[in-house]
Structures are given as structure tokens and as C-alpha cells.
Design a protein around this motif. Sequence first.
Motif, PDB file in Angstrom:
ATOM      1  N   ALA A  95       0.831  -1.208   0.000  1.00  0.00           N
ATOM      2  CA  ALA A  95       0.000   0.000   0.000  1.00  0.00           C
ATOM      3  C   ALA A  95       0.863   1.255   0.000  1.00  0.00           C
ATOM      4  CB  ALA A  95      -0.925  -0.011   1.216  1.00  0.00           C
ATOM      5  N   CYS A  96       1.963   1.240   0.773  1.00  0.00           N
ATOM      6  CA  CYS A  96       2.873   2.392   0.814  1.00  0.00           C
ATOM      7  C   CYS A  96       3.480   2.657  -0.560  1.00  0.00           C
ATOM      8  CB  CYS A  96       3.988   2.150   1.828  1.00  0.00           C
ATOM      9  SG  CYS A  96       3.464   2.251   3.549  1.00  0.00           S
ATOM     10  N   LEU A  97       3.822   1.596  -1.265  1.00  0.00           N
ATOM     11  CA  LEU A  97       4.442   1.749  -2.576  1.00  0.00           C
ATOM     12  C   LEU A  97       3.436   2.136  -3.661  1.00  0.00           C
ATOM     13  CD1 LEU A  97       6.820  -1.356  -2.461  1.00  0.00           C
ATOM     14  CD2 LEU A  97       7.472   1.038  -2.232  1.00  0.00           C
ATOM     15  N   GLN A 103      -3.720  10.529  -2.658  1.00  0.00           N
ATOM     16  CA  GLN A 103      -4.000   9.675  -1.504  1.00  0.00           C
ATOM     17  C   GLN A 103      -3.036   9.963  -0.366  1.00  0.00           C
ATOM     18  OE1 GLN A 103      -3.574   5.982  -3.643  1.00  0.00           O
ATOM     19  NE2 GLN A 103      -5.785   5.660  -3.780  1.00  0.00           N
ATOM     20  N   GLN A 104      -1.782  10.237  -0.695  1.00  0.00           N
ATOM     21  CA  GLN A 104      -0.805  10.582   0.330  1.00  0.00           C
ATOM     22  C   GLN A 104      -1.221  11.851   1.069  1.00  0.00           C
ATOM     23  OE1 GLN A 104       3.028  10.921  -1.558  1.00  0.00           O
ATOM     24  NE2 GLN A 104       2.915   8.887  -2.477  1.00  0.00           N
ATOM     25  N   ASN A 105      -1.672  12.857   0.332  1.00  0.00           N
ATOM     26  CA  ASN A 105      -2.072  14.119   0.944  1.00  0.00           C
ATOM     27  C   ASN A 105      -3.296  13.936   1.842  1.00  0.00           C
ATOM     28  OD1 ASN A 105      -1.607  17.092   1.043  1.00  0.00           O
ATOM     29  ND2 ASN A 105      -3.685  17.145   0.220  1.00  0.00           N
ATOM     30  N   ARG A 106      -4.230  13.069   1.409  1.00  0.00           N
ATOM     31  CA  ARG A 106      -5.428  12.819   2.214  1.00  0.00           C
ATOM     32  C   ARG A 106      -5.070  12.132   3.523  1.00  0.00           C
ATOM     33  NH1 ARG A 106      -8.226   9.436  -1.010  1.00  0.00           N
ATOM     34  NH2 ARG A 106      -8.625  11.166  -2.436  1.00  0.00           N
ATOM     35  N   CYS A 152       5.906  32.065   6.446  1.00  0.00           N
ATOM     36  CA  CYS A 152       5.912  30.611   6.606  1.00  0.00           C
ATOM     37  C   CYS A 152       5.219  29.941   5.420  1.00  0.00           C
ATOM     38  CB  CYS A 152       5.207  30.201   7.894  1.00  0.00           C
ATOM     39  SG  CYS A 152       6.017  30.782   9.398  1.00  0.00           S
ATOM     40  N   GLU A 153       5.637  28.727   5.174  1.00  0.00           N
ATOM     41  CA  GLU A 153       5.013  27.916   4.135  1.00  0.00           C
ATOM     42  C   GLU A 153       4.110  26.893   4.804  1.00  0.00           C
ATOM     43  OE1 GLU A 153       6.457  25.304   0.214  1.00  0.00           O
ATOM     44  OE2 GLU A 153       7.900  26.264   1.554  1.00  0.00           O
ATOM     45  N   SER A 154       3.047  26.482   4.117  1.00  0.00           N
ATOM     46  CA  SER A 154       2.140  25.485   4.688  1.00  0.00           C
ATOM     47  C   SER A 154       2.850  24.140   4.798  1.00  0.00           C
ATOM     48  CB  SER A 154       0.883  25.340   3.825  1.00  0.00           C
ATOM     49  OG  SER A 154       1.200  24.796   2.566  1.00  0.00           O
ATOM     50  N   CYS A 155       2.493  23.384   5.818  1.00  0.00           N
ATOM     51  CA  CYS A 155       3.154  22.096   6.063  1.00  0.00           C
ATOM     52  C   CYS A 155       2.803  21.067   4.994  1.00  0.00           C
ATOM     53  CB  CYS A 155       2.766  21.572   7.444  1.00  0.00           C
ATOM     54  SG  CYS A 155       3.433  22.555   8.810  1.00  0.00           S
ATOM     55  N   SER A 156       1.652  21.232   4.361  1.00  0.00           N
ATOM     56  CA  SER A 156       1.278  20.301   3.293  1.00  0.00           C
ATOM     57  C   SER A 156       2.302  20.322   2.167  1.00  0.00           C
ATOM     58  CB  SER A 156      -0.114  20.653   2.750  1.00  0.00           C
ATOM     59  OG  SER A 156      -0.443  19.842   1.641  1.00  0.00           O
ATOM     60  N   ASN A 157       2.715  21.521   1.761  1.00  0.00           N
ATOM     61  CA  ASN A 157       3.720  21.633   0.700  1.00  0.00           C
ATOM     62  C   ASN A 157       5.058  21.048   1.127  1.00  0.00           C
ATOM     63  OD1 ASN A 157       1.852  22.957  -0.913  1.00  0.00           O
ATOM     64  ND2 ASN A 157       2.457  24.993  -0.203  1.00  0.00           N
ATOM     65  N   MET A 158       5.430  21.295   2.389  1.00  0.00           N
ATOM     66  CA  MET A 158       6.702  20.779   2.893  1.00  0.00           C
ATOM     67  C   MET A 158       6.678  19.255   2.977  1.00  0.00           C
ATOM     68  SD  MET A 158       8.681  23.444   3.533  1.00  0.00           S
ATOM     69  CE  MET A 158       9.848  22.943   4.775  1.00  0.00           C
ATOM     70  N   LEU A 159       5.582  18.705   3.477  1.00  0.00           N
ATOM     71  CA  LEU A 159       5.483  17.259   3.650  1.00  0.00           C
ATOM     72  C   LEU A 159       5.473  16.519   2.317  1.00  0.00           C
ATOM     73  CD1 LEU A 159       2.873  17.099   6.563  1.00  0.00           C
ATOM     74  CD2 LEU A 159       5.242  16.345   6.668  1.00  0.00           C
ATOM     75  N   ARG A 161       7.021  17.116  -0.275  1.00  0.00           N
ATOM     76  CA  ARG A 161       8.361  17.001  -0.863  1.00  0.00           C
ATOM     77  C   ARG A 161       9.079  15.738  -0.392  1.00  0.00           C
ATOM     78  NH1 ARG A 161      10.315  23.216   0.454  1.00  0.00           N
ATOM     79  NH2 ARG A 161       8.663  24.285  -0.713  1.00  0.00           N
ATOM     80  N   TYR A 162       8.709  15.274   0.801  1.00  0.00           N
ATOM     81  CA  TYR A 162       9.414  14.129   1.380  1.00  0.00           C
ATOM     82  C   TYR A 162       8.545  12.872   1.449  1.00  0.00           C
ATOM     83  CZ  TYR A 162      12.191  18.081   3.080  1.00  0.00           C
ATOM     84  OH  TYR A 162      12.926  19.232   3.166  1.00  0.00           O
ATOM     85  N   THR A 163       7.224  13.025   1.364  1.00  0.00           N
ATOM     86  CA  THR A 163       6.336  11.895   1.610  1.00  0.00           C
ATOM     87  C   THR A 163       6.582  10.748   0.643  1.00  0.00           C
ATOM     88  OG1 THR A 163       4.635  13.395   2.441  1.00  0.00           O
ATOM     89  CG2 THR A 163       3.932  11.194   1.825  1.00  0.00           C
ATOM     90  N   GLY A 164       6.704  11.059  -0.649  1.00  0.00           N
ATOM     91  CA  GLY A 164       6.900  10.002  -1.646  1.00  0.00           C
ATOM     92  C   GLY A 164       8.160   9.201  -1.377  1.00  0.00           C
ATOM     93  N   ASP A 165       9.264   9.896  -1.096  1.00  0.00           N
ATOM     94  CA  ASP A 165      10.527   9.204  -0.818  1.00  0.00           C
ATOM     95  C   ASP A 165      10.442   8.390   0.469  1.00  0.00           C
ATOM     96  OD1 ASP A 165      11.667  10.277  -3.089  1.00  0.00           O
ATOM     97  OD2 ASP A 165      12.502  12.015  -2.027  1.00  0.00           O
ATOM     98  N   VAL A 166       9.804   8.968   1.484  1.00  0.00           N
ATOM     99  CA  VAL A 166       9.671   8.261   2.766  1.00  0.00           C
ATOM    100  C   VAL A 166       8.825   7.007   2.610  1.00  0.00           C
ATOM    101  CG1 VAL A 166       8.705   8.402   5.094  1.00  0.00           C
ATOM    102  CG2 VAL A 166      10.044  10.304   4.191  1.00  0.00           C
ATOM    103  N   LEU A 167       7.699   7.114   1.889  1.00  0.00           N
ATOM    104  CA  LEU A 167       6.840   5.953   1.693  1.00  0.00           C
ATOM    105  C   LEU A 167       7.533   4.869   0.888  1.00  0.00           C
ATOM    106  CD1 LEU A 167       3.339   7.561   1.032  1.00  0.00           C
ATOM    107  CD2 LEU A 167       4.055   6.244   3.027  1.00  0.00           C
TER     108      LEU A 167
END
Length: 205
Positions: A95-97, A103-106, A152-159, A161-167
Amino acid sequence: MVCGGFVCTKNALCSLNIVYTLVSLLLIGVAAWGKWFGLVSSFQVVGGVVGVGCFLLLVALVGLCGALKHHQVLLFFYMMVLLAVFVLQFSVSCACLALNPEQQNRLLEIGWNKSQNTQRDVEKTLDCCGFSSVNYNDTCAASCFTRLPPSCESCSNMLQRYTGDVLRFVGGIGLFFSFTEMFGVWLTHRFRNLKDPRSNLGAFL
């Protein structure tokens, strides 16, 4: 004795469970270190990681004890638990892959809304405010919020950037360990049906 016999299989099973023990201690240690140094303030996150570490430690100790004593009941229980963990971990890893950016943003938004401690940790670590938008009339733990003027930038934009690589990293690691668990199930099943050369052969069932 050739590899594949009783002693070799026993040593392989013991080695596998020693690796699981070290991984579980590493999980518990990392969670405790993060809480001690204030990197993670959410008790739910720390408790979840410690819980997973303790469960893995318990399973590894059961497998190690069963392998050392050639205990049929412990080995059967260990094999069934390991099989259930394999199915769960393999499903989560796939599921992570397979998650797409939407879906990641949700999922990130669901996790964001569940805990204010997690929100503060993310804001402080990534230096961002809010999930989808920044509200300068609200409070924020990020250092960018205290600057004049605040920018400040919203955390959604920051996250994102890394979510795909982390997942992908988490999914790959989980997939690797799921196959080691399947190897452990096969090894345990094989070991249970081997005769101990040091025991009374007539007493073996």
C-alpha cells in the motif's frame, strides 16, 4: 553435518531471531531517544513505536526459546504469529508503494487532524505552519512564525516534498523484512519436523 540438517537449521533460526531482537531494541531505543531529547512530543507516536518494538521483542524471544529447546508448541505459536505479521506487513508495504500523491495528501491531513502534539512536532521540525494554509492570527511552533514579518510555508507543501521518498523507503524496508518473516516461517516449519540427533529417536513424534 551438512547444512540443512538439525544443527544448521537451528543456528539459522536462532540467528534470525537475534536479528529481530536487535531490531526491536533499536526501535525502542530510537523512540526513547526521540522522547528524551524532545524531538517527538506526541505520546501516541512514541507509544506506538515502543509497542511495536516490544511486540517484536516478545515474538523474537518466543522463537529463540523454541529454537533452543526444540519446543513444538512454542515453534508452532511463533510460526503462526510470524505468518500473520507477514500478511499484515506485506499488505501495508504494498500500500505504501502504491499510494498516489492525492491519496498521500489525504492520509497526511487525517493524521494531522488527529493530534495537536504531532502538529507542533511537524511545525517545529519542518519550520512550517498550518496544513493547507498559514493563519497568522493563530499560534505556530515554527521559528518562521516569530520573524518580522512572518513568512511561513504550509506544512502540506513541505510534507509532500518528502512523503513520496519516505513511503518508498518504508515500503521497501517493510517488503524486505516481510520476506525474512516468510523465510522464518519456512525455517520454523522445517525445524519442527527435524529429529534432534541428541534425543531418543524412539521418543520423537
